[in-house]
Motif scaffolding. Structure first.
Motif, PDB file in Angstrom:
ATOM      1  N   GLY A 138     -49.526 -20.679-134.448  1.00 10.13           N
ATOM      2  CA  GLY A 138     -50.601 -19.796-134.054  1.00 10.13           C
ATOM      3  C   GLY A 138     -50.963 -19.987-132.606  1.00 10.13           C
TER       4      GLY A 138
ATOM      5  N   ARG B 292     -37.171 -28.062-128.416  1.00 10.86           N
ATOM      6  CA  ARG B 292     -37.639 -28.858-127.279  1.00 10.86           C
ATOM      7  C   ARG B 292     -37.191 -30.315-127.370  1.00 10.86           C
ATOM      8  NH1 ARG B 292     -44.040 -26.949-126.967  1.00 10.86           N
ATOM      9  NH2 ARG B 292     -43.621 -24.764-126.491  1.00 10.86           N
TER      10      ARG B 292
ATOM     11  N   ASP C   2     -41.209 -16.385-126.005  1.00 15.23           N
ATOM     12  CA  ASP C   2     -41.121 -17.509-126.938  1.00 15.23           C
ATOM     13  C   ASP C   2     -39.851 -17.419-127.792  1.00 15.23           C
ATOM     14  OD1 ASP C   2     -43.432 -19.079-126.374  1.00 15.23           O
ATOM     15  OD2 ASP C   2     -44.684 -17.596-127.368  1.00 15.23           O
TER      16      ASP C   2
ATOM     17  N   ILE D  34     -47.755 -22.238-140.166  1.00 15.27           N
ATOM     18  CA  ILE D  34     -46.555 -22.513-139.370  1.00 15.27           C
ATOM     19  C   ILE D  34     -46.807 -22.423-137.878  1.00 15.27           C
ATOM     20  CG2 ILE D  34     -44.868 -21.879-141.135  1.00 15.27           C
ATOM     21  CD1 ILE D  34     -44.695 -19.118-139.710  1.00 15.27           C
TER      22      ILE D  34
ATOM     23  N   ARG E  22     -41.139 -34.472-126.282  1.00 15.27           N
ATOM     24  CA  ARG E  22     -40.538 -34.239-127.597  1.00 15.27           C
ATOM     25  C   ARG E  22     -39.151 -34.879-127.711  1.00 15.27           C
ATOM     26  NH1 ARG E  22     -43.116 -31.740-131.963  1.00 15.27           N
ATOM     27  NH2 ARG E  22     -41.270 -30.485-132.350  1.00 15.27           N
TER      28      ARG E  22
ATOM     29  N   LEU F 156     -39.436 -25.828-138.863  1.00 14.67           N
ATOM     30  CA  LEU F 156     -40.173 -26.241-137.672  1.00 14.67           C
ATOM     31  C   LEU F 156     -41.503 -25.508-137.723  1.00 14.67           C
ATOM     32  CD1 LEU F 156     -39.501 -27.868-135.041  1.00 14.67           C
ATOM     33  CD2 LEU F 156     -38.678 -25.718-134.063  1.00 14.67           C
TER      34      LEU F 156
ATOM     35  N   ALA G 245     -36.928 -18.552-125.685  1.00  5.94           N
ATOM     36  CA  ALA G 245     -36.865 -20.012-125.561  1.00  5.94           C
ATOM     37  C   ALA G 245     -36.260 -20.675-126.799  1.00  5.94           C
ATOM     38  CB  ALA G 245     -38.262 -20.573-125.299  1.00  5.94           C
ATOM     39  N   MET G 246     -36.221 -19.961-127.916  1.00  2.93           N
ATOM     40  CA  MET G 246     -35.591 -20.500-129.129  1.00  2.93           C
ATOM     41  C   MET G 246     -34.155 -19.998-129.285  1.00  2.93           C
ATOM     42  SD  MET G 246     -38.055 -22.334-130.496  1.00  2.93           S
ATOM     43  CE  MET G 246     -37.519 -22.723-132.163  1.00  2.93           C
TER      44      MET G 246
ATOM     45  N   ALA H 267     -45.585 -26.293-135.984  1.00  2.00           N
ATOM     46  CA  ALA H 267     -46.125 -26.384-134.621  1.00  2.00           C
ATOM     47  C   ALA H 267     -45.264 -27.301-133.763  1.00  2.00           C
ATOM     48  CB  ALA H 267     -47.559 -26.899-134.680  1.00  2.00           C
ATOM     49  N   GLY H 268     -45.411 -27.176-132.421  1.00  4.67           N
ATOM     50  CA  GLY H 268     -44.772 -28.117-131.523  1.00  4.67           C
ATOM     51  C   GLY H 268     -43.583 -27.582-130.771  1.00  4.67           C
ATOM     52  N   ASP H 269     -43.222 -26.328-130.979  1.00  8.10           N
ATOM     53  CA  ASP H 269     -42.142 -25.734-130.203  1.00  8.10           C
ATOM     54  C   ASP H 269     -42.571 -24.325-129.795  1.00  8.10           C
ATOM     55  OD1 ASP H 269     -39.432 -25.174-129.176  1.00  8.10           O
ATOM     56  OD2 ASP H 269     -38.863 -26.904-130.387  1.00  8.10           O
ATOM     57  N   ASP H 270     -41.667 -23.582-129.159  1.00  8.14           N
ATOM     58  CA  ASP H 270     -42.039 -22.234-128.735  1.00  8.14           C
ATOM     59  C   ASP H 270     -42.282 -21.318-129.925  1.00  8.14           C
ATOM     60  OD1 ASP H 270     -40.061 -23.331-126.422  1.00  8.14           O
ATOM     61  OD2 ASP H 270     -41.644 -22.049-125.604  1.00  8.14           O
ATOM     62  N   CYS H 271     -41.542 -21.535-130.983  1.00 11.64           N
ATOM     63  CA  CYS H 271     -41.683 -20.724-132.196  1.00 11.64           C
ATOM     64  C   CYS H 271     -41.660 -21.654-133.404  1.00 11.64           C
ATOM     65  CB  CYS H 271     -40.505 -19.750-132.344  1.00 11.64           C
ATOM     66  SG  CYS H 271     -40.435 -18.441-131.110  1.00 11.64           S
ATOM     67  N   ALA H 272     -42.184 -21.158-134.500  1.00 10.13           N
ATOM     68  CA  ALA H 272     -41.887 -21.760-135.789  1.00 10.13           C
ATOM     69  C   ALA H 272     -40.506 -21.268-136.223  1.00 10.13           C
ATOM     70  CB  ALA H 272     -42.931 -21.345-136.818  1.00 10.13           C
TER      71      ALA H 272
ATOM     72  N   MET I  17     -46.097 -20.169-128.183  1.00 15.06           N
ATOM     73  CA  MET I  17     -47.168 -20.814-128.916  1.00 15.06           C
ATOM     74  C   MET I  17     -47.858 -21.818-127.990  1.00 15.06           C
ATOM     75  SD  MET I  17     -46.642 -22.468-132.611  1.00 15.06           S
ATOM     76  CE  MET I  17     -45.298 -21.374-133.095  1.00 15.06           C
ATOM     77  N   SER I  18     -49.044 -21.519-127.585  1.00 14.42           N
ATOM     78  CA  SER I  18     -49.736 -22.436-126.699  1.00 14.42           C
ATOM     79  C   SER I  18     -51.218 -22.307-127.012  1.00 14.42           C
ATOM     80  CB  SER I  18     -49.467 -22.068-125.251  1.00 14.42           C
ATOM     81  OG  SER I  18     -49.979 -20.788-124.966  1.00 14.42           O
TER      82      SER I  18
ATOM     83  N   ALA J  26     -37.419 -16.994-136.317  1.00 13.52           N
ATOM     84  CA  ALA J  26     -38.306 -17.633-135.333  1.00 13.52           C
ATOM     85  C   ALA J  26     -39.563 -16.785-135.225  1.00 13.52           C
ATOM     86  CB  ALA J  26     -37.609 -17.729-133.981  1.00 13.52           C
ATOM     87  N   ILE J  27     -40.724 -17.440-135.253  1.00 11.68           N
ATOM     88  CA  ILE J  27     -42.004 -16.727-135.315  1.00 11.68           C
ATOM     89  C   ILE J  27     -42.950 -17.307-134.266  1.00 11.68           C
ATOM     90  CG2 ILE J  27     -43.967 -16.131-136.799  1.00 11.68           C
ATOM     91  CD1 ILE J  27     -42.045 -16.903-139.200  1.00 11.68           C
ATOM     92  N   SER J  28     -43.570 -16.429-133.495  1.00  8.78           N
ATOM     93  CA  SER J  28     -44.541 -16.891-132.504  1.00  8.78           C
ATOM     94  C   SER J  28     -45.757 -15.971-132.461  1.00  8.78           C
ATOM     95  CB  SER J  28     -43.892 -16.944-131.122  1.00  8.78           C
ATOM     96  OG  SER J  28     -44.866 -17.286-130.156  1.00  8.78           O
ATOM     97  N   THR J  29     -46.920 -16.549-132.270  1.00  8.15           N
ATOM     98  CA  THR J  29     -48.175 -15.798-132.203  1.00  8.15           C
ATOM     99  C   THR J  29     -48.873 -16.089-130.879  1.00  8.15           C
ATOM    100  OG1 THR J  29     -48.494 -15.843-134.600  1.00  8.15           O
ATOM    101  CG2 THR J  29     -50.472 -15.573-133.251  1.00  8.15           C
ATOM    102  N   ASP J  30     -49.315 -15.043-130.210  1.00  6.90           N
ATOM    103  CA  ASP J  30     -50.083 -15.217-128.976  1.00  6.90           C
ATOM    104  C   ASP J  30     -51.256 -14.258-128.965  1.00  6.90           C
ATOM    105  OD1 ASP J  30     -48.997 -17.236-127.182  1.00  6.90           O
ATOM    106  OD2 ASP J  30     -47.190 -16.016-127.161  1.00  6.90           O
TER     107      ASP J  30
END
Lengths: 323, 323
Positions: free
Chosen positions: A120, B145, B74, A118, B225, A24, B77-78, A26-31, A1-2, B42-46
């Motif tokens: 994006g 983090r 991502d 959560i 963080r 969790l 990393a979690m 925003a603010g980490d690699d994943c929600a 997530m960046s 754990a959920i991540s969007t790119d």
């Protein structure tokens, strides 16, 4: 997530009521989220591209509503309760005048449906939005497309056709002078996802879909997946008085109703034996429900009027086509 | 879930091993999945945009790998195990010569990581991809983090700097004649998400992040963080022999290592008391792990060389900038 823009922090973080199943955001690699035991997770992804799904000069708040509502509508069609949304925004440059009203409307609708953002991504490029929504539905109770059976009755929510009329107004300025043009344009953007209806239909409807490509096309998906046919009485199609005025005849309004996409109403089937249970379950849901036809074993969709099969030439709904 | 092109059916459905926790993938309004009890999701969007994250003429298979690998990273990393991916593809027109190699590589990598495509959207517009990946991690064991503490040791996986060198080759043809140019270009696109490392570090690492913006920047996120500082010995940074040859000096290679983004290696912190446990947990994981520094309470990141603080001018990693 960046994200190139770090827009997430500025515009999107901490604007909402927090759900207790979100550990969790925003603010980490994943929600990180937790699904309650006994529930399945329904997941849908939709992309809206500027010029394809909305015009570049469209009201940003309306675009936000359309993007999120169309996605929530997919949850409604599964009988799921909205929970989480991930949002990827691509824009050519940071445009605060666009973002502020976009976010206001986005979060207002999200709050209304109890859905939490959560995470994006925010990237640089031609304007487009991709949302992935997730909802919860008790195991085994999801509404699917493949359960319609011969004899089941076919229903739709709300009224149909307004979205196509609104698109007529958006794409062709000469339509702006017709009656109700402004109202119908709003109806195109500002649908009301039928979550309460979907939830009420758990264990009752045999199949459901949301109307994104027109009821003929979308009911067709149910028929194909369920290996059945159907008869629909076009006179039963619910059309608004505003639409009839706009197109200047009831028959035109019915034709609009058949092909109008991006309505985000539900089309669903219910066994006759569950009709009473359906009306009871829907008793306190604020939504007009109309029976429009019945499932049969013909394998095809037949449209009827005054008891006779009709063969109207219908063109499919194709978003903004290539502009 | 719909799409102007119906590409999903043609290119994406049924190409993979099916996971037993996926009840429904493509073909309905939503996908349906089930998370096992005792696990968080754990959920991540790119999003990757043509011209911003890859060049329009890039090898489509490499683009597929980069898109999916960066997202899986991502999860690594979690400390999560990959499970499901939703994929939204926007293209100007259906281009089979692009799609076929894209899909081959996409599914090869997905299969390698046991991740199932559960749905998405295909729309018409400027080329871009948005992926939402989901993974599973035992409750309470996700690597975050914000857990680094004074005294914790700082580690990275693999080697650093190759991705930036590859970007030099991609963006500036005059670099193509330098040693290892082709290998480093591949390294930019074809990273190996460190899922096994992340899984092994559950309950051991105090914080973790994947290196997408450069280790200085990403370690900075951990420090911020966690409200701590750190000292990193730049001589310890793992750099490849190919990179040293490409940039023609070890000091340049170390500078590349500090700022190189889109590495998709992990940077993580481990309490000294868990160092032995870490090496045991990683004993059968095929990945070089290097200690590069230590967390302190200074609140800032200090780079050292030969025991002295240094102040190299470092520019941040900014993807393809505005081309």
């Amino acid at each position: 997530m960046s994200g190139e823009f770090n827009l997430i922090e500025t515009y999107f973080v901490g604007r909402q009521t927090q759900r207790c199943d979100v550990l969790l955001a925003a603010g980490d690699d994943c929600a990180l989220v937790e699904a309650p035991s006994g529930y399945s997770i329904a997941i849908s992804t939709d992309t809206l591209v500027s010029g394809t799904h909305f015009l570049a000069n469209a009201n940003p708040g309306w675009v936000a509503h359309k993007a999120l509502a169309s996605n929530i509508s997919d949850l409604a069609a599964m009988g799921a309760t909205p929970a989480w949304v991930s949002f990827a925004l691509t824009m050519p440059e940071v445009d605060e005048e666009w973002l502020a009203p976009f976010c206001d409307r986005f979060f207002a609708l999200a709050d209304q449906y109890g859905i939490q953002l959560i995470g994006g991504d925010t990237t640089k490029g031609p304007l487009s939005l991709t949302l992935t929504v997730q909802g919860l539905v008790p195991k085994g109770e999801a509404l699917r497309r493949d359960g319609a059976k011969e004899g089941d009755e076919i229903y739709v929510t709300g009224s149909l056709g307004d979205s196509q009329a609104g698109l007529d107004v958006i794409l062709n300025p000469t339509n702006a002078g017709k009656p109700n043009a402004r109202v119908l344009e709003q109806r195109h953007y500002l649908s009301s996802p039928r979550i309460k209806v979907g939830e009420a239909l758990r264990g009752i409807a045999s199949a459901a879909i949301d109307i994104s490509d027109g009821v003929v096309s979308d009911l067709g998906h149910i028929l194909k997946r369920s290996s059945v046919g159907a008869e629909v009485d076009v006179e039963k199609l619910p059309v608004s008085a505003q639409l009839v005025e706009f197109v200047a005849s009831r028959e035109s309004a019915l034709q609009y109703a058949l092909i109008s996409g991006e309505e985000y109403e539900l089309c669903f089937t219910v066994p006759e034996a569950k009709r009473e249970a359906m009306w009871q379950a829907l008793a306190d849901v604020d939504c007009v429900i109309t029976r429009i036809g019945q499932i049969n074993n013909s394998g095809t969709l037949t449209l009827t009027k005054d008891g006779q099969a009709i063969s109207w030439q219908l063109s499919g709904y194709d978003h903004f086509k290539s502009n």
